[in-house]
Scaffold this active site. Sequence first.
Site, short mmCIF file in Angstrom:
data_model
loop_
_atom_site.label_atom_id
_atom_site.label_comp_id
_atom_site.label_asym_id
_atom_site.label_seq_id
_atom_site.Cartn_x
_atom_site.Cartn_y
_atom_site.Cartn_z
N HIS A 105 29.85 88.49 76.34
CA HIS A 105 30.57 87.50 77.15
C HIS A 105 29.95 86.12 77.01
O HIS A 105 28.74 85.97 76.82
CB HIS A 105 30.70 87.94 78.61
CG HIS A 105 29.43 88.02 79.39
ND1 HIS A 105 28.92 86.94 80.09
CD2 HIS A 105 28.57 89.04 79.61
CE1 HIS A 105 27.80 87.31 80.71
NE2 HIS A 105 27.56 88.57 80.43
N ASP A 107 30.46 83.44 79.24
CA ASP A 107 30.17 82.67 80.46
C ASP A 107 28.78 82.99 81.00
O ASP A 107 28.18 84.01 80.67
CB ASP A 107 31.22 82.96 81.54
CG ASP A 107 31.23 84.42 82.00
OD1 ASP A 107 31.15 85.32 81.14
OD2 ASP A 107 31.29 84.66 83.22
N ASP A 168 21.89 85.89 79.14
CA ASP A 168 23.02 86.69 79.62
C ASP A 168 24.26 85.80 79.54
O ASP A 168 24.47 85.01 80.43
CB ASP A 168 22.74 87.15 81.05
CG ASP A 168 23.90 87.88 81.69
OD1 ASP A 168 24.81 88.31 80.96
OD2 ASP A 168 23.92 87.99 82.92
N GLU A 202 33.10 87.11 82.58
CA GLU A 202 32.53 88.42 82.91
C GLU A 202 31.83 88.36 84.26
O GLU A 202 31.91 89.29 85.06
CB GLU A 202 31.54 88.85 81.82
CG GLU A 202 31.10 90.32 81.92
CD GLU A 202 29.85 90.55 82.76
OE1 GLU A 202 29.53 91.70 83.04
OE2 GLU A 202 29.18 89.56 83.18
N GLU A 203 31.16 87.26 84.52
CA GLU A 203 30.35 87.15 85.73
C GLU A 203 31.19 87.07 87.00
O GLU A 203 30.70 87.32 88.10
CB GLU A 203 29.42 85.92 85.65
CG GLU A 203 28.48 85.92 84.46
CD GLU A 203 27.40 87.00 84.53
OE1 GLU A 203 27.39 87.77 85.51
OE2 GLU A 203 26.59 87.07 83.60
N ASP A 225 25.04 93.45 76.17
CA ASP A 225 24.90 92.67 77.41
C ASP A 225 23.81 93.26 78.32
O ASP A 225 23.77 92.97 79.51
CB ASP A 225 26.26 92.68 78.14
CG ASP A 225 26.31 91.70 79.30
OD1 ASP A 225 25.52 90.74 79.30
OD2 ASP A 225 27.15 91.91 80.20
N HIS A 407 20.66 85.74 85.65
CA HIS A 407 21.24 84.99 86.78
C HIS A 407 20.19 84.18 87.54
O HIS A 407 20.41 83.83 88.70
CB HIS A 407 21.98 85.90 87.78
CG HIS A 407 23.06 86.73 87.13
ND1 HIS A 407 23.88 87.56 87.84
CD2 HIS A 407 23.44 86.86 85.84
CE1 HIS A 407 24.72 88.17 87.01
NE2 HIS A 407 24.45 87.75 85.79
ZN LIG Z 1 25.97 89.75 81.23
#
Ligand SMILES: [Zn+2]
Length: 436
Positions: A105, A107, A168, A202-203, A225, A407
């Site tokens: 992903h 984003d 990520d 995705e997030e 991921d 994150h």
């Molecule tokens: Zn991820």
Amino acid sequence: MKLLLASFLTLVTFCMAQAQALKPPTESALDRFLRYVKIDTQSQEDQTTVPSTRKQLNLANLLAKELGALDAQNVRVSEFGIVYATFPGNLADNSKVPVIGFIAHMDTSPAVSGENVNPIIHKNYQGGDIVLPKDPTQVITVDKNPLLKGLIGDDIITADGTTLLGSDDKAGCAEIMTMLDTLRQNPQIKHGTIAIAFTPDEEVGGGIEKFDVNAFGAKFAYTVDGEELGEISDETWSARTATVTFQGKSTHPGTAKGIMINAMYALADYLNRFPHDILPETTEGRVGFVHPYAGVIDVESSNLKILLRDFDVSGLDAKEKLLRDMVAQTAAKYPQVKITIDVKENYKNMKEVLKNFPELTNNAMEAARRAGLKPFLKPIRGGTDGSNLTFRGLPTPNLFTGGTNFHGKLEFNSRRGLEKTTETLINLVQIFAQKS
Ligand SMILES: [Zn+2]
């Protein structure tokens, strides 16, 4: 036995010779990664459009262009910002090998800024805590990150302390692209057709709904991921959400005697019944939880939203029964408040499907071992895009990326993390070709 040993040694020598003889990609996984993380692709919660933020298209369009330059075919960016491409196989008969998909992903999490990411390379790491230069209160400590002990001599990549890094999942994007680059440079590596997709949102959990499984054209896929090198996941939570509503009766408090029924007290009673030992803050590993996470508190009508999570459906059923029993107990204590509970299914453990395709996990483990890693299975205490795709007919376990501390500002990856993941992907497409 002797013969077996001899052929084993031949195989080892062959593999080593092949590893040594590989022509490098036109751009290293690290250099690619450093370019991608500088592009702000933060997604946003509660948007009505996919992608949730237009800026994700900047990376989507760049990846599409670069896929074209790597001789990928049928490269396109869908109306939802999903990049699709096909990388043709080089076998005499490609139809004999299943089309394998790789998905990452684009984003980054809405939790921490992804604007002006300034990646820092800590060359030849020699141990100790890593202080991030732009905010010395941001420290990656050995104490909280035992992984660091295995990274002595590696080049560690962090952000500067003001943003997340975006490993990520730009690590996944860079690793998949570097795999294609390496395959293109080394036609002696035999592989079947590879399908590629890079997804937005995705997030915030919206992008994958727009994923066109049929057009993607793969029989199986892997999301790239995950975290620590060697970590492979073919299990996710089974997930439900409960809403408990407490209906009271509001009236002017000056004339409320004998009339008002304050729903808040029933909600408070219900909340107090949650057992302490099955909450997110008290569980880990394979133990599921119930999690009251939001609600409305009001005299007339109060409600509570609760997540139910477990790896087994029976465990999830038990948690649902517990919540219903608690409703009965609170209702007995507050008979004037009308209490209802509504439970919805969110997603299921992908293992329920993936158990029928053990070769997906086994081949990934083998690919990691061939890259000199020690693969291990780790159930994901969450859902992945792969769990959604798995139940839509595209079985999709999750592979590591080498990154960690997702994150947050303490996120990091390493040169070896990026390179070994890329090597694993290259091994994986070869294994599918060899075993078919
Ligand atoms: Zn991820």
